[in-house]
Design an enzyme around this catalytic site. Structure first.
Site, PDB file in Angstrom:
ATOM      1  N   SER A   1      14.051 -31.811  -6.941  1.00 50.15           N
ATOM      2  CA  SER A   1      13.164 -32.638  -7.657  1.00 50.15           C
ATOM      3  C   SER A   1      13.144 -32.816  -9.149  1.00 50.15           C
ATOM      4  O   SER A   1      12.269 -33.492  -9.702  1.00 50.15           O
ATOM      5  CB  SER A   1      11.794 -32.157  -6.920  1.00 50.15           C
ATOM      6  OG  SER A   1      11.615 -32.529  -5.720  1.00 50.15           O
TER       7      SER A   1
ATOM      8  N   LYS B   1      13.071 -36.227 -10.368  1.00 51.29           N
ATOM      9  CA  LYS B   1      11.407 -37.050 -10.720  1.00 51.29           C
ATOM     10  C   LYS B   1      11.159 -36.971 -12.122  1.00 51.29           C
ATOM     11  O   LYS B   1      10.435 -37.956 -12.438  1.00 51.29           O
ATOM     12  CB  LYS B   1      10.418 -36.437  -9.776  1.00 51.29           C
ATOM     13  CG  LYS B   1      10.636 -36.387  -8.277  1.00 51.29           C
ATOM     14  CD  LYS B   1       9.393 -35.638  -7.572  1.00 51.29           C
ATOM     15  CE  LYS B   1       9.451 -35.855  -6.327  1.00 51.29           C
ATOM     16  NZ  LYS B   1      10.195 -34.645  -5.444  1.00 51.29           N
TER      17      LYS B   1
ATOM     18  N   SER C   1       4.816 -33.087  -6.981  1.00 54.44           N
ATOM     19  CA  SER C   1       6.175 -33.350  -6.903  1.00 54.44           C
ATOM     20  C   SER C   1       6.337 -34.179  -5.487  1.00 54.44           C
ATOM     21  O   SER C   1       7.165 -34.220  -4.732  1.00 54.44           O
ATOM     22  CB  SER C   1       7.008 -32.123  -6.662  1.00 54.44           C
ATOM     23  OG  SER C   1       8.473 -32.329  -6.750  1.00 54.44           O
TER      24      SER C   1
ATOM     25  N   LYS D   1       9.856 -29.565 -14.802  1.00 54.17           N
ATOM     26  CA  LYS D   1       9.860 -29.897 -13.384  1.00 54.17           C
ATOM     27  C   LYS D   1      10.766 -28.889 -12.397  1.00 54.17           C
ATOM     28  O   LYS D   1      11.730 -28.409 -13.015  1.00 54.17           O
ATOM     29  CB  LYS D   1      10.466 -31.218 -13.133  1.00 54.17           C
ATOM     30  CG  LYS D   1      10.445 -31.814 -11.820  1.00 54.17           C
ATOM     31  CD  LYS D   1       8.914 -32.230 -11.385  1.00 54.17           C
ATOM     32  CE  LYS D   1       8.375 -32.460 -10.118  1.00 54.17           C
ATOM     33  NZ  LYS D   1       8.689 -31.412  -9.247  1.00 54.17           N
TER      34      LYS D   1
END
Length: 416
Positions: free
Chosen positions: A76, A79, A136, A248
């Protein structure tokens, strides 16, 4: 009158030179931050992660690296690119935080972390971006991608194009979420190197609004509806490590535990990326090890202060006619503690500006050069200290008359 003509011709040449320098400087402002190539670490740190990078945000210099250019599944952390492209589109006027996004069947079908979008559900783009940054959310990521580019596939092409622009040589995205391509129907591979993700993180930090979103600890979805899932940030270091304000986390079976983190202390901002840790605890410990090492070994040395005067510029048809030019921000350089450093200021400033001039206008740049070897160590933009508005006609006429008398004086004196 010959003196005046020569004087005007000289001013024209100077103005042309200043304009050329300004255009070159303006062009550079739109370029991505340059990033230094990975460097070999000076010492070995005990890290469980398969790959890791510690980068200085200010210069892009890699302070520590382990398998920095090996392409790995980024989970992730992907992202960060999704968020950055959305916020860049908003900054460019191609989208708005108030845009109404309609969830497609594909977006609603995404598994993993999600905010349980329903097919046809309408939601402001702002809420979906927070769902990505804090929760997320995979369904929100696909919905945003489809809204901005028409399809996730088109958005992925955009992601890869932006990655190439940033010099991310070991990166290829297959989706907007970071889920394994075989689970989303995308064409693999989906991979990035730790160094590339540090470069991406460095650019993302510059993007207006992004740090505010990724540093949010708690966010409530659908505040006006019956379903109000409360999202809590997966980046626990926001609460556990002083100075952390992004970025993140990520985890899949294929990728292991990954994270891109940024932290700032005493004006020193560091970026740490770890990939392929075996557990969440190992991921956090590796990041702590990198950041502790970085903050212990390096410091941000002040070089120049915001508001420092570096020159003056004449404002054509302006009132006031002359404005002081000052540094727009403080300048710091990341150096190893105890390093001796002397710098010189090399201004590139316009001699003449055109009214009106605002205090927020970028009108030049000052380069800070290391005295020992002439190496460029920092650049700071220059702005007017005060605004200059268009002068009234009577003021302009008075100036022209004064210029005429000044040019005439040598002729009269010579006649005597």
């Amino acid at each position: 009158m010959g003196y005046r003509a020569a004087r005007m011709a000289g001013l024209a040449v100077l103005a042309a030179c200043a304009w050329g320098a300004w255009r070159l400087w303006e062009h550079r402002q739109g370029q991505p931050l340059p990033a230094a190539a990975p460097q070999a670490p000076g010492e070995e740190l005990a890290l469980a992660s398969r790959a890791a990078v510690l980068m200085d945000y200010q210069s892009g210099r890699v302070l520590y690296a382990k398998n920095a250019e090996e392409p790995l599944a980024p989970a992730s952390i992907t992202k960060v690119m999704t968020l950055m492209l959305a916020l860049e589109a908003i900054q460019q006027g191609k989208a708005s935080l108030a845009d109404e996004v309609v969830a497609s069947e594909r977006a609603a079908s995404m598994g993993g972390s999600q905010v349980w979008l329903e097919v046809g559900e309408r939601m402001p783009l702002r809420e979906l971006l927070y769902a990505i940054a804090v929760g997320s959310a995979n369904d929100a990521s696909v919905a945003v991608a489809e809204h901005l580019a028409g399809s996730e596939g088109a958005f992925v092409e955009w992601m890869n194009r932006r990655a190439r622009e940033l010099g991310m040589r070991h990166t290829r995205f297959a989706n907007a979420t970071g889920l394994p391509p075989e689970e989303t129907g995308g064409a693999g591979p989906h991979a990035a190197s730790a160094y590339d993700l540090a470069v991406l993180s460095r650019q993302a930090i510059r993007t207006p609004g992004l740090l505010e979103m990724v540093s949010t600890w708690e966010f409530t979805m659908r505040p006006q509806g019956l379903r109000k899932p409360v999202l809590y940030n997966f980046n626990r270091l926001l609460k556990r490590y002083r100075g952390v304000d992004g970025l993140k986390t990520g985890m899949t079976q294929q990728a292991g535990y990954c994270i891109a983190v940024t932290a700032v202390r005493d004006h020193l901002r560091l970026i740490a990326v770890t990939m392929g840790a075996p557990t969440a605890q190992a991921r956090e410990q590796d990041v702590r090890t990198l950041l502790d090492w970085g903050f212990r070994r390096f410091e941000a040395r002040p070089l120049a202060s915001a508001g420092q005067e570096v020159g003056w510029a004449e404002v054509a048809r302006g009132q006031p006619r002359w404005v002081p030019l000052v540094l727009a921000e403080d300048a710091y350089l990341t150096v190893e503690r105890g390093t001796r450093l002397e710098v010189d200021l090399a201004p590139e400033l316009p001699r003449r500006l055109q009214a009106p001039v605002r205090e927020s206008d970028r009108v030049g740049v000052v380069r800070l050069v290391r005295r020992s070897d002439g190496q460029l160590v920092a650049e700071v933009e220059v702005r007017p200290r005060v605004a200059s508005h268009r002068a009234p006609a009577v003021t302009l006429i008075g100036r022209e008359w004064a210029n005429f008398l000044k040019a005439l004086a040598p002729v009269v004196a010579g006649g005597r």
